[in-house]
Design a protein around this motif. Structure first.
Motif, PDB file in Angstrom:
ATOM      1  N   ASN A 114      43.439  46.565  52.631  1.00 48.32           N
ATOM      2  CA  ASN A 114      43.979  47.920  52.563  1.00 48.32           C
ATOM      3  C   ASN A 114      45.137  48.026  51.567  1.00 48.32           C
ATOM      4  N   GLY A 115      45.505  46.907  50.939  1.00 53.45           N
ATOM      5  CA  GLY A 115      46.676  46.863  50.073  1.00 53.45           C
ATOM      6  C   GLY A 115      46.392  47.440  48.692  1.00 53.45           C
ATOM      7  N   LYS A 116      47.465  47.946  48.073  1.00 51.22           N
ATOM      8  CA  LYS A 116      47.359  48.519  46.728  1.00 51.22           C
ATOM      9  C   LYS A 116      48.454  47.898  45.856  1.00 51.22           C
ATOM     10  N   VAL A 117      48.042  47.199  44.812  1.00 54.93           N
ATOM     11  CA  VAL A 117      48.986  46.488  43.952  1.00 54.93           C
ATOM     12  C   VAL A 117      48.795  46.946  42.509  1.00 54.93           C
ATOM     13  N   LEU A 118      49.911  47.241  41.847  1.00 57.15           N
ATOM     14  CA  LEU A 118      49.883  47.608  40.424  1.00 57.15           C
ATOM     15  C   LEU A 118      50.384  46.431  39.608  1.00 57.15           C
ATOM     16  N   VAL A 119      49.576  45.972  38.670  1.00 57.36           N
ATOM     17  CA  VAL A 119      49.959  44.877  37.787  1.00 57.36           C
ATOM     18  C   VAL A 119      50.244  45.467  36.405  1.00 57.36           C
ATOM     19  N   ILE A 120      51.472  45.287  35.951  1.00 54.46           N
ATOM     20  CA  ILE A 120      51.886  45.856  34.665  1.00 54.46           C
ATOM     21  C   ILE A 120      51.772  44.768  33.607  1.00 54.46           C
ATOM     22  N   GLY A 121      50.806  44.931  32.737  1.00 51.33           N
ATOM     23  CA  GLY A 121      50.513  43.909  31.729  1.00 51.33           C
ATOM     24  C   GLY A 121      49.306  43.090  32.154  1.00 51.33           C
ATOM     25  N   ALA A 122      48.290  43.050  31.300  1.00 50.98           N
ATOM     26  CA  ALA A 122      47.100  42.246  31.573  1.00 50.98           C
ATOM     27  C   ALA A 122      47.072  41.082  30.591  1.00 50.98           C
ATOM     28  N   GLY A 123      48.203  40.385  30.496  1.00 48.36           N
ATOM     29  CA  GLY A 123      48.342  39.273  29.560  1.00 48.36           C
ATOM     30  C   GLY A 123      48.448  37.948  30.290  1.00 48.36           C
ATOM     31  N   GLY A 124      49.373  37.117  29.821  1.00 57.36           N
ATOM     32  CA  GLY A 124      49.484  35.762  30.356  1.00 57.36           C
ATOM     33  C   GLY A 124      49.770  35.734  31.844  1.00 57.36           C
ATOM     34  N   LEU A 125      50.698  36.569  32.307  1.00 56.22           N
ATOM     35  CA  LEU A 125      51.014  36.610  33.739  1.00 56.22           C
ATOM     36  C   LEU A 125      50.018  37.475  34.496  1.00 56.22           C
ATOM     37  N   GLY A 126      49.691  38.609  33.929  1.00 53.65           N
ATOM     38  CA  GLY A 126      48.770  39.531  34.604  1.00 53.65           C
ATOM     39  C   GLY A 126      47.415  38.889  34.865  1.00 53.65           C
ATOM     40  N   ALA A 127      46.966  38.015  33.956  1.00 56.26           N
ATOM     41  CA  ALA A 127      45.632  37.414  34.111  1.00 56.26           C
ATOM     42  C   ALA A 127      45.509  36.641  35.432  1.00 56.26           C
ATOM     43  N   PRO A 128      46.365  35.649  35.681  1.00 58.55           N
ATOM     44  CA  PRO A 128      46.219  34.944  36.960  1.00 58.55           C
ATOM     45  C   PRO A 128      46.540  35.825  38.161  1.00 58.55           C
ATOM     46  N   VAL A 129      47.488  36.724  38.009  1.00 61.29           N
ATOM     47  CA  VAL A 129      47.807  37.619  39.128  1.00 61.29           C
ATOM     48  C   VAL A 129      46.563  38.424  39.503  1.00 61.29           C
ATOM     49  N   LEU A 130      45.930  39.018  38.492  1.00 59.23           N
ATOM     50  CA  LEU A 130      44.751  39.849  38.752  1.00 59.23           C
ATOM     51  C   LEU A 130      43.598  39.025  39.299  1.00 59.23           C
ATOM     52  N   LEU A 131      43.393  37.836  38.743  1.00 58.60           N
ATOM     53  CA  LEU A 131      42.274  37.010  39.209  1.00 58.60           C
ATOM     54  C   LEU A 131      42.440  36.646  40.682  1.00 58.60           C
TER      55      LEU A 131
END
Lengths: 74, 268
Positions: free
Chosen positions: B30-47
């Motif tokens: 049910n969680g909603k997370v916004l990731v700012i930047g789909a680069g070096g940090l955003g990539a593992p965070v999003l994965l």
């Protein structure tokens, strides 16, 4: 205090305890769940892990050939 | 919510954890997370957040994939070069986990869109590469009452902290951005690709801990590491009464556009 049944005799680790937790999550505190499981790994792990995670194992009794019934209270 | 049989299998290793369990996985779903930047940090965070089954993942980035990104931005593949990063990321997330709703914003995070963007999310992850935007994210989250994870990497080093409303913010520790070019960016100084994963996965873990209410977040603490010696340290940071945004007499009461570009080289 209601009593519920769960048959995990066809499951393998770790889905044995996963299915048990899913059922326990639906119970109210004080309700009991009678879990049918196979001897060996499920019989060793499900009661122990249930205790570790804060549930009460009220009893373990034979329920057929190589099958046991574990009574767990939430 | 009732999980389907395939979801019970998919999330079984979370459900097994005493601190997460069925209830925790429901909170993640049910969680909603916004990731700012789909680069070096955003990539593992999003994965990792995709794999964990976070219900809605927002990803904002105005860039397109460049071949020089592929050394560390592991959500993008060679055939993605030239594609908007948010589109490339969305495609991978949907392949990892079709349960996740991805909202892709092909734009940059600015003073104008900041409040609108963060308002729809429970937790914000800073995966940006420059100081002005990091301070903008901090100010937007502090003023908007949103929890967020700050992260930064350079060369062999990384640092991260988590802010919840009422705890020390990024400005409490670092008052204001350094002057332009005082600190080099990744594109000037270089970065070991793997440390993006080291730091990003810490941020992903913080997001999941926040959503599930598990453990102690990195609040009022700054975690930093130096991968060359592989030394990690955590220093206590305190809420600063003179902080310009969250102190007793704040001077920052609204958002202002970041002045410095990510990298002056990019402007050419």
């Amino acid at each position: 205090m209601a009593t519920y049944q769960l048959d995990i005799t066809r499951e393998h680790c770790p889905m044995t305890f996963v299915k048990t937790k899913i059922e326990l999550a639906k119970l109210k505190a004080g309700d009991t769940l009678e879990v049918l499981l196979s001897e060996g790994e499920p019989l060793e792990n499900v009661p122990r892990t249930s205790q570790e995670q804060g549930y009460h194992v009220l009893g373990v009794e034979p329920a057929g050939e190589k099958i046991y019934k574990v009574i767990i209270q939430k | 919510m009732d999980f389907r049989a395939d979801q019970i299998e998919r999330y079984s290793r979370h459900i097994l954890l005493q601190d997460i369990g069925v209830e925790g996985q429901e909170k993640i779903s049910n969680g909603k997370v916004l990731v700012i930047g789909a680069g070096g940090l955003g990539a593992p965070v999003l994965l990792y957040l995709a794999a964990a089954g976070v219900g809605r993942l927002g990803v904002i980035d105005g860039d397109v994939v460049d071949v020089s990104n592929l050394q560390r931005q592991v959500i993008h593949f060679t055939p993605d070069v030239g594609k908007p990063k948010v589109l490339s990321a969305k495609e991978k997330i949907e392949q990892i986990n079709p349960d996740v709703e991805v909202v892709a914003y092909h734009e940059f995070f600015t003073a104008d869109n900041a409040f609108d963007l963060i308002s729809g999310y429970d937790f914000i992850v800073d995966g940006t590469d420059n100081f002005p935007v990091k301070f903008l994210i901090n100010d937007a989250c502090v003023l908007g009452g949103k929890p967020f994870s700050h992260g930064g990497i350079l060369r062999f080093e990384g640092q991260t902290l988590t802010h919840l409303p009422g705890t020390a913010c990024y400005r409490c520790a670092f008052h204001s951005p350094p002057p332009p070019n005082a600190v080099p960016t990744c594109s000037q100084a270089g970065v070991l690709g793997a440390i993006a994963g080291m730091l990003g996965t810490i941020q992903a873990a913080e997001a999941l801990k926040f959503l599930t209410g598990t453990g102690d977040l990195l609040t009022n603490r700054l975690l930093s590491f130096q991968a060359k010696s592989m030394h990690f340290r955590t220093v206590t940071i305190r809420k600063n009464p003179h902080c310009p945004v969250c102190g007793e007499h704040p001077v920052i009461t609204g958002l202002h556009e970041a002045e410095q570009a990510a990298c002056e080289l990019k402007k050419r």
